[in-house]
Write a protein that holds these residues in place. Structure first.
Motif, PDB file in Angstrom:
ATOM      1  N   ALA A 284      -6.513  -0.601   3.344  1.00  0.00           N
ATOM      2  CA  ALA A 284      -6.128  -0.461   2.033  1.00  0.00           C
ATOM      3  C   ALA A 284      -6.985   0.089   1.294  1.00  0.00           C
ATOM      4  N   PRO A 285      -8.152  -0.696   0.873  1.00  0.00           N
ATOM      5  CA  PRO A 285      -8.630  -0.577  -0.295  1.00  0.00           C
ATOM      6  C   PRO A 285      -9.404   1.290  -0.907  1.00  0.00           C
ATOM      7  N   VAL A 286      -9.698   1.603   0.449  1.00  0.00           N
ATOM      8  CA  VAL A 286     -10.140   2.579   0.775  1.00  0.00           C
ATOM      9  C   VAL A 286      -9.260   3.924   0.956  1.00  0.00           C
ATOM     10  N   SER A 287      -8.160   3.765   1.432  1.00  0.00           N
ATOM     11  CA  SER A 287      -6.685   4.494   1.615  1.00  0.00           C
ATOM     12  C   SER A 287      -6.541   4.673  -0.225  1.00  0.00           C
ATOM     13  N   ILE A 288      -6.300   3.282  -0.774  1.00  0.00           N
ATOM     14  CA  ILE A 288      -5.733   3.650  -2.424  1.00  0.00           C
ATOM     15  C   ILE A 288      -7.220   4.597  -3.542  1.00  0.00           C
ATOM     16  N   LEU A 289      -7.834   4.565  -2.821  1.00  0.00           N
ATOM     17  CA  LEU A 289      -9.136   4.436  -3.505  1.00  0.00           C
ATOM     18  C   LEU A 289      -9.003   6.521  -3.558  1.00  0.00           C
ATOM     19  N   LEU A 290      -9.166   6.393  -2.250  1.00  0.00           N
ATOM     20  CA  LEU A 290      -9.184   7.887  -2.091  1.00  0.00           C
ATOM     21  C   LEU A 290      -8.108   9.141  -2.271  1.00  0.00           C
ATOM     22  N   ALA A 291      -7.277   8.533  -2.157  1.00  0.00           N
ATOM     23  CA  ALA A 291      -5.836   8.479  -3.096  1.00  0.00           C
ATOM     24  C   ALA A 291      -5.671   9.184  -3.967  1.00  0.00           C
ATOM     25  N   ALA A 292      -6.121   8.616  -4.741  1.00  0.00           N
ATOM     26  CA  ALA A 292      -6.346   8.354  -6.046  1.00  0.00           C
ATOM     27  C   ALA A 292      -7.764   9.771  -6.827  1.00  0.00           C
ATOM     28  N   ASP A 293      -8.721   9.745  -5.521  1.00  0.00           N
ATOM     29  CA  ASP A 293      -9.529  10.169  -6.426  1.00  0.00           C
ATOM     30  C   ASP A 293      -8.705  11.769  -5.715  1.00  0.00           C
ATOM     31  N   GLY A 294      -7.523  12.335  -5.471  1.00  0.00           N
ATOM     32  CA  GLY A 294      -7.459  13.470  -5.126  1.00  0.00           C
ATOM     33  C   GLY A 294      -7.338  14.185  -3.986  1.00  0.00           C
ATOM     34  N   ALA A 295      -7.627  12.850  -2.384  1.00  0.00           N
ATOM     35  CA  ALA A 295      -8.602  12.930  -0.980  1.00  0.00           C
ATOM     36  C   ALA A 295      -6.678  13.423  -0.333  1.00  0.00           C
ATOM     37  N   GLY A 296      -5.677  13.111  -0.616  1.00  0.00           N
ATOM     38  CA  GLY A 296      -3.986  14.228  -0.116  1.00  0.00           C
ATOM     39  C   GLY A 296      -3.761  13.090   0.891  1.00  0.00           C
ATOM     40  N   ALA A 297      -4.218  13.943   2.366  1.00  0.00           N
ATOM     41  CA  ALA A 297      -3.233  13.363   4.191  1.00  0.00           C
ATOM     42  C   ALA A 297      -5.036  12.277   4.854  1.00  0.00           C
ATOM     43  N   PHE A 298      -5.548  12.877   4.485  1.00  0.00           N
ATOM     44  CA  PHE A 298      -6.984  12.226   4.149  1.00  0.00           C
ATOM     45  C   PHE A 298      -6.906  11.046   3.977  1.00  0.00           C
TER      46      PHE A 298
ATOM     47  N   MET B 234       0.284  -1.358   0.419  1.00  0.00           N
ATOM     48  CA  MET B 234       0.257   0.259  -0.052  1.00  0.00           C
ATOM     49  C   MET B 234       0.551   1.163  -0.259  1.00  0.00           C
ATOM     50  N   SER B 235       2.090   1.506   0.919  1.00  0.00           N
ATOM     51  CA  SER B 235       2.785   2.572   0.622  1.00  0.00           C
ATOM     52  C   SER B 235       3.487   2.566  -0.248  1.00  0.00           C
ATOM     53  N   LEU B 236       3.823   1.766  -1.476  1.00  0.00           N
ATOM     54  CA  LEU B 236       4.374   1.809  -2.710  1.00  0.00           C
ATOM     55  C   LEU B 236       3.590   2.334  -3.219  1.00  0.00           C
ATOM     56  N   VAL B 237       2.281   2.024  -3.256  1.00  0.00           N
ATOM     57  CA  VAL B 237       1.076   3.025  -4.255  1.00  0.00           C
ATOM     58  C   VAL B 237       1.227   3.927  -3.978  1.00  0.00           C
ATOM     59  N   LEU B 238       0.804   4.336  -2.580  1.00  0.00           N
ATOM     60  CA  LEU B 238       0.322   5.412  -2.052  1.00  0.00           C
ATOM     61  C   LEU B 238       1.517   6.573  -2.497  1.00  0.00           C
ATOM     62  N   ALA B 239       2.831   6.270  -2.427  1.00  0.00           N
ATOM     63  CA  ALA B 239       4.545   7.070  -2.213  1.00  0.00           C
ATOM     64  C   ALA B 239       3.661   7.751  -3.752  1.00  0.00           C
ATOM     65  N   ARG B 240       3.423   7.318  -4.659  1.00  0.00           N
ATOM     66  CA  ARG B 240       3.303   6.910  -6.563  1.00  0.00           C
ATOM     67  C   ARG B 240       2.263   7.919  -6.476  1.00  0.00           C
ATOM     68  N   LEU B 241       0.924   7.745  -5.556  1.00  0.00           N
ATOM     69  CA  LEU B 241      -0.439   8.928  -6.184  1.00  0.00           C
ATOM     70  C   LEU B 241      -0.032   9.766  -5.095  1.00  0.00           C
ATOM     71  N   LEU B 242       0.846  10.368  -4.082  1.00  0.00           N
ATOM     72  CA  LEU B 242       0.003  11.024  -3.073  1.00  0.00           C
ATOM     73  C   LEU B 242       2.135  12.190  -3.234  1.00  0.00           C
ATOM     74  N   VAL B 243       2.212  13.136  -2.685  1.00  0.00           N
ATOM     75  CA  VAL B 243       3.966  13.694  -2.276  1.00  0.00           C
ATOM     76  C   VAL B 243       3.709  14.021  -1.001  1.00  0.00           C
ATOM     77  N   PRO B 244       5.500  14.362  -1.271  1.00  0.00           N
ATOM     78  CA  PRO B 244       5.833  14.048   0.222  1.00  0.00           C
ATOM     79  C   PRO B 244       5.161  14.786   1.753  1.00  0.00           C
ATOM     80  N   GLU B 245       4.679  16.713   0.638  1.00  0.00           N
ATOM     81  CA  GLU B 245       3.332  16.886   1.832  1.00  0.00           C
ATOM     82  C   GLU B 245       2.654  16.310   2.414  1.00  0.00           C
ATOM     83  N   ASP B 246       1.608  15.404   1.736  1.00  0.00           N
ATOM     84  CA  ASP B 246       0.509  14.724   1.979  1.00  0.00           C
ATOM     85  C   ASP B 246       1.235  13.366   3.494  1.00  0.00           C
TER      86      ASP B 246
END
Length: 508
Positions: free
Chosen positions: A182-196, A54-66
């Motif tokens: 995991a799926p909730v976090s990834i789907l929200l990150a892909a939708d632009g939710a950032g740190a949320f 999950m962290s590998l996916v989120l590291a590519r969907l989010l930026v260091p600021e998130d």
């Protein structure tokens, strides 16, 4: 042990006494703990692999600021979780008596404590976020901290499973929760939710886990207040709660200080390195803590000799497991970070090299903490963590200002080795745990660690370019060197014989 009386001679039924009795007691409790540990390790392994993916996916969907904003929210949430239940989980596991007699009162205390703390952090969230360098973290803190209310609602039921060494049920509940997280976090990150995306994912997962824990525990949901029981719980739990609160500062002060001094982007790099260094504490450490407190509590009920024998077995084994991983992370940090997360995250490597040292100390002090709690020496845990925190906070401030995120990591590691370990050793000695026999058992792991570090460092200097090649050649050779030095030859021969037996005769 109960006295046995009857027509037959007492000696015919008497339990063994002396060293044999201690060994027998340790063995029986060890078997129960071993089963729980196997389930805990298995569950944590699956969850850590999943979290890593999950962290590998989120590291590519989010930026260091998130990641930086999430680090601030996590610092607040993790501090709360350490004091969330007023020490009720540990008090329930350690309770000398019937669980049914204290469960209604313990449930009320845990719910009241977690709810009150959430209300407090709801109010102070904006101030905490601003002090940490990002006002954007306010609502992320409020969402993520709500998970602690769920933990308060289920605290006694979680403790009941730990008390009965039913880690298999707790593991299943946590795994199902992660499958929601995991799926909730990834789907929200892909939708632009950032740190949320982190916060809502964890809250949804915690809610599902909580429902399953209540179902698995089989403890009747009943609320009540017995003042005598409450007093006994709080006398044990509040000092432990205070100590855990200080431990929360120890684990999260660096996020606040780095965010305030260096900014949210550098905090994102620091968080990634800290997460990597937490893989082993998360996998092995969490599993060990699931069984350490109930195991040492049962041993402490018997006698000090049984407890000391259990400690002498646990510490060298823990060091032998954790040390080689720390050496790989410490010596090959650039290769680890670049291979897993890409060049964009390369600045995290300078932090990881020193946080690997902190990882080993955290594992040992956590074990010491559980031993002291099992013995009822909760005040000693307060002084241990307080002494550590008093030195750590200024060290982090100075380190961050002098040498950025690397300076903060160096300060963290130095204080862990020079302050935390001696304080833990002193606390265990004063509590009556015999530590002298442990020293000789640590010689081989420490020697193996030094030689493996030299081998890995030398090979890493010779091999340049592809990170994967460095990890395979330098890391693999170093680990093999460690095993050959630390593992007894008899054990290696036995393992070789078992492997040979698995090979069909025709293929030999």
């Amino acid at each position: 042990m109960e006295d046995r009386q009857g027509a037959e001679p007492v000696a015919a039924h008497a339990e063994p006494e002396g060293p044999d009795a201690a060994t027998s007691q340790v063995g029986e409790i060890g078997r129960q703990a071993g089963r729980g540990l196997r389930w805990s390790v298995l569950g944590n392994l699956v969850m850590r692999v999943g979290s890593f993916a999950m962290s590998l996916v989120l590291a590519r969907l989010l930026v260091p600021e998130d990641f930086g904003v999430y680090a601030i929210a996590m610092a607040a949430s993790q501090f709360v979780i350490h004091i969330n239940d007023a020490g009720i989980i540990a008090a329930t596991v350690q309770w000398r008596g019937k669980l049914e007699d204290m469960a209604p009162t313990a449930t009320v205390v845990a719910i009241a404590s977690s709810t009150a703390l959430y209300a407090v952090f709801w109010v102070i969230a904006p101030y905490f976020a601003q002090a940490s360098g990002s006002e954007d973290a306010t609502w992320v803190i409020r969402v993520l901290s709500a998970t602690n209310v769920v933990y308060g609602l289920t605290a006694v039921r979680s403790a009941a499973l730990l008390r009965r060494f039913e880690q298999d049920k707790l593991t299943k509940a946590n795994l199902v929760g992660f499958l929601v997280n995991a799926p909730v976090s990834i789907l929200l990150a892909a939708d632009g939710a950032g740190a949320f995306s982190f916060a809502w994912g964890q809250l949804c997962g915690a809610a599902v886990t909580g429902v399953l824990v209540v179902a698995y525990a089989g403890v009747r949901i009943k609320l009540g207040m017995n003042r005598a029981v409450a007093r006994k719980l709080l006398v044990f739990g509040l000092p432990l709660c205070l100590s855990l609160g200080i431990e929360g500062v120890l684990l999260n002060a660096d996020y606040v200080i780095v965010g305030d001094v260096l900014g949210i982007t550098l905090l994102g790099f620091y968080l990634l390195a800290f997460n990597i260094s937490s893989w082993v504490p998360g996998l092995i450490g969490t599993a060990v803590r699931y069984v350490a407190l109930p195991s040492f509590s049962r041993l402490a009920e018997e006698n000090e000799e049984s407890l000391s024998l259990g400690v002498r077995r646990a510490v060298p084994l823990l060091v032998s497991i954790v040390l080689p991983v720390a050496i790989v992370l410490g010596t090959l940090a650039p290769a680890v970070v670049v291979f897993l997360y890409g060049e964009r995250w390369a600045p995290a490597a300078e932090v990881l090299s020193f946080l690997a040292i902190l990882m080993v100390v955290r594992m040992l002090t956590a074990l010491a903490f559980d031993i002291l709690a099992a013995m009822g020496a909760t005040k000693a845990t307060v002084w241990l963590n307080l002494g550590w925190a008093v030195v750590l906070v200024p060290a982090l401030m100075v380190g961050a200002r002098v040498d950025g995120i690397q300076g903060a990591a160096i300060g963290h590691a130095a204080v862990a080795v020079l302050v935390a370990l001696p304080l833990a050793t002193l606390a265990l000695h004063r509590a009556g745990v015999a530590l002298a026999p442990i020293a000789s058992a640590l010689v081989r792991p420490l020697l193996g660690g030094v030689v493996a570090a030299v081998v890995m460092t030398a090979l890493a200097q010779l091999i340049h370019g592809v990170a994967l090649v460095q990890l395979c050649v330098a890391g693999g050779t170093g680990l093999l060197t460690f095993i050959l030095i630390v593992v007894p030859q008899a054990a290696l021969k036995q393992l070789g014989g078992r492997v040979s037996d698995l090979i069909p005769a025709r293929s030999r």
